[in-house]
Enzyme design. Structure first.
Site, PDB file in Angstrom:
ATOM      1  N   SER A 119      -6.168  10.790  -4.799  1.00 50.12           N
ATOM      2  CA  SER A 119      -6.977  11.938  -4.358  1.00 50.12           C
ATOM      3  C   SER A 119      -6.178  12.825  -3.413  1.00 50.12           C
ATOM      4  O   SER A 119      -6.346  14.050  -3.383  1.00 50.12           O
ATOM      5  CB  SER A 119      -8.258  11.446  -3.686  1.00 50.12           C
ATOM      6  N   GLY A 120      -5.236  12.204  -2.677  1.00 47.91           N
ATOM      7  CA  GLY A 120      -4.353  12.989  -1.814  1.00 47.91           C
ATOM      8  C   GLY A 120      -3.408  13.858  -2.604  1.00 47.91           C
ATOM      9  O   GLY A 120      -3.091  14.983  -2.205  1.00 47.91           O
ATOM     10  N   GLN A 127      -7.147  -0.911  -0.448  1.00 49.37           N
ATOM     11  CA  GLN A 127      -8.582  -0.789  -0.670  1.00 49.37           C
ATOM     12  C   GLN A 127      -9.115  -2.001  -1.440  1.00 49.37           C
ATOM     13  O   GLN A 127      -8.383  -2.594  -2.250  1.00 49.37           O
ATOM     14  CB  GLN A 127      -8.918   0.474  -1.490  1.00 49.37           C
ATOM     15  N   CYS A 145     -11.232   7.465  -5.006  1.00 50.85           N
ATOM     16  CA  CYS A 145      -9.961   6.728  -4.966  1.00 50.85           C
ATOM     17  C   CYS A 145      -9.302   6.912  -6.333  1.00 50.85           C
ATOM     18  O   CYS A 145      -9.631   6.188  -7.285  1.00 50.85           O
ATOM     19  CB  CYS A 145     -10.196   5.251  -4.661  1.00 50.85           C
ATOM     20  N   GLU A 201      -3.501   7.561   5.032  1.00 49.68           N
ATOM     21  CA  GLU A 201      -4.851   7.471   4.491  1.00 49.68           C
ATOM     22  C   GLU A 201      -5.880   7.065   5.541  1.00 49.68           C
ATOM     23  O   GLU A 201      -5.638   6.147   6.351  1.00 49.68           O
ATOM     24  CB  GLU A 201      -4.915   6.459   3.347  1.00 49.68           C
ATOM     25  N   HIS A 223      -9.592  15.602   2.826  1.00 48.92           N
ATOM     26  CA  HIS A 223      -8.124  15.669   2.870  1.00 48.92           C
ATOM     27  C   HIS A 223      -7.664  16.901   3.626  1.00 48.92           C
ATOM     28  O   HIS A 223      -8.221  17.995   3.451  1.00 48.92           O
ATOM     29  CB  HIS A 223      -7.549  15.737   1.444  1.00 48.92           C
ATOM     30  N   CYS A 232      -1.342   8.066  -2.972  1.00 50.19           N
ATOM     31  CA  CYS A 232      -2.767   8.370  -2.791  1.00 50.19           C
ATOM     32  C   CYS A 232      -3.148   9.365  -3.878  1.00 50.19           C
ATOM     33  O   CYS A 232      -2.664  10.516  -3.857  1.00 50.19           O
ATOM     34  CB  CYS A 232      -3.029   8.964  -1.401  1.00 50.19           C
ATOM     35  N   ASN A 291      -6.180   6.483  -7.574  1.00 49.95           N
ATOM     36  CA  ASN A 291      -5.357   5.422  -8.161  1.00 49.95           C
ATOM     37  C   ASN A 291      -6.205   4.258  -8.650  1.00 49.95           C
ATOM     38  O   ASN A 291      -5.953   3.707  -9.732  1.00 49.95           O
ATOM     39  CB  ASN A 291      -4.321   4.941  -7.140  1.00 49.95           C
TER      40      ASN A 291
HETATM   41  N1  LIG Z   1      -8.447   6.344   2.103  1.00 46.69           N
HETATM   42  C1  LIG Z   1      -9.272   7.161   1.221  1.00 46.69           C
HETATM   43  C2  LIG Z   1      -9.805   6.338   0.049  1.00 46.69           C
HETATM   44  C3  LIG Z   1      -8.729   5.858  -0.876  1.00 46.69           C
HETATM   45  C4  LIG Z   1      -7.917   6.962  -1.478  1.00 46.69           C
HETATM   46  C5  LIG Z   1      -7.066   6.377  -2.575  1.00 46.69           C
HETATM   47  N2  LIG Z   1      -5.937   5.627  -2.067  1.00 46.69           N
HETATM   48  C6  LIG Z   1      -6.687   7.365  -3.659  1.00 46.69           C
HETATM   49  O1  LIG Z   1      -5.813   6.984  -4.479  1.00 46.69           O
HETATM   50  O2  LIG Z   1      -7.313   8.430  -3.751  1.00 46.69           O
HETATM   51  C7  LIG Z   1     -10.481   7.677   2.006  1.00 46.69           C
HETATM   52  O3  LIG Z   1     -10.898   7.010   2.949  1.00 46.69           O
HETATM   53  O4  LIG Z   1     -11.008   8.729   1.618  1.00 46.69           O
END
Ligand SMILES: N[C@@H](CCC[C@H](N)C(=O)O)C(=O)O
Length: 277
Positions: free
Chosen positions: A218-219, A48, A75, A207, A158, A216, A77
């Site tokens: 948020s994941g 990102q 995001c 992602e 997610h 990730c 991280n």
């Molecule tokens: N790919 C995600 C955005 C980035 C998420 C990130 N790597 C994290 O750590 O949460 C999206 O498009 O929602």
């Protein structure tokens, strides 16, 4: 044409970022420029691109652009990385970062350790969003060896599949197909979680807009929330990913706390041509 810009290369548990400070000098980064910077052969290379922008009520606003140039609302991280960066400027131990997902309080726990309150997950189908009404605890979605994920939003969509075997899963094959499933009008981040214990989850994430990343944030939040909703995990767990481990707590007030590492790798300068639309 834009002038050359300094950048920082950072990562959180291996999820890597190009961080641009746009507080003093605004930067309107086109999707094509973001993709150019993220390219691991012709650019700097990252999952990102993170823009730090001014904000009246928070330490800063954080804009998140995926490697494909698409924008995300969350995001995890990168939020830790930006919190550490801004705290280092003022010596503060507590601050808040605003993203499109909301105002995220952060606390510096150590020289390379940060905790962020990622807010409360959204569990309704329309909040994910999904293309049609559905039970977000078990979606009618299947591909190859995986089926019936749970879904939630942490400010970004997610879906979490629960699996017994992560070793033989062809994530590079099924990940993009699931990311673009018709059920996800804004696409989705696709998590594959193995429950090793009620307080320990092994997770890999394909992602949205970035592909298979080493971590990730948020994941990880979504995996804990979805696992607890399914009765598979406690409210606090270690989430082990390829690039490192995060400690997640889904508090009784609904907020998800995420604690994990941050790292500054190097500083550089982007040539003006890299920033052109
Ligand atoms: N790919 C995600 C955005 C980035 C998420 C990130 N790597 C994290 O750590 O949460 C999206 O498009 O929602």
């Amino acid at each position: 044409m834009a002038a050359a810009r300094p950048f920082l290369k950072m990562h959180g548990a291996g999820n890597d970022f190009v961080v641009l400070d746009a507080r003093a000098h605004p930067l309107d980064l086109a999707p094509a420029a973001a993709a150019r910077i993220a390219d691991r052969h012709r650019g700097v290379g990252c999952d990102q691109i993170i823009l730090i922008e001014p904000d009246d009520g928070a330490a800063a606003f954080m804009r998140i652009l995926n490697a494909d140039g698409s924008e995300s609302g969350a995001c995890g991280n990168a939020t830790r990385c930006v919190a550490a960066l801004l705290a280092g400027e003022t010596g503060a131990r507590r601050l808040a970062i605003r993203t499109n997902a909301g105002l995220l309080p952060a606390e510096i726990k150590g020289p390379t350790l940060v905790e962020v309150d990622m807010g409360a997950p959204k569990l309704g189908w329309e909040d994910i969003p999904l293309a049609e009404p559905a039970d977000t605890l078990s979606l009618r979605l299947a591909l190859g060896p995986v089926q019936n994920p749970a879904a939630c939003s942490m400010g970004n969509p997610h879906a979490t599949f629960f699996v017994d075997d992560l070793t033989h899963l062809q994530i590079e094959t099924i990940g993009p197909k699931l990311e673009h499933a018709r059920l996800f009008p804004e696409r989705a981040n696709i998590g594959f979680a193995r429950i090793d214990a009620p307080d320990r989850i092994r997770l890999r994430v394909w992602e949205r807009g970035a592909g298979l990343t080493l971590a990730c944030g948020s994941g990880a939040c979504a995996a804990l929330v979805n696992a607890h909703r399914r009765g598979l995990a406690a409210r606090r767990a270690e989430i082990e990913m390829d690039g490192g481990t995060l400690t997640l707590t889904w508090r009784d007030d609904g907020h998800v706390l995420m604690e994990g590492p941050v790292a500054l790798v190097f500083e550089g300068e982007l040539d003006a041509a890299m920033l052109a639309p």
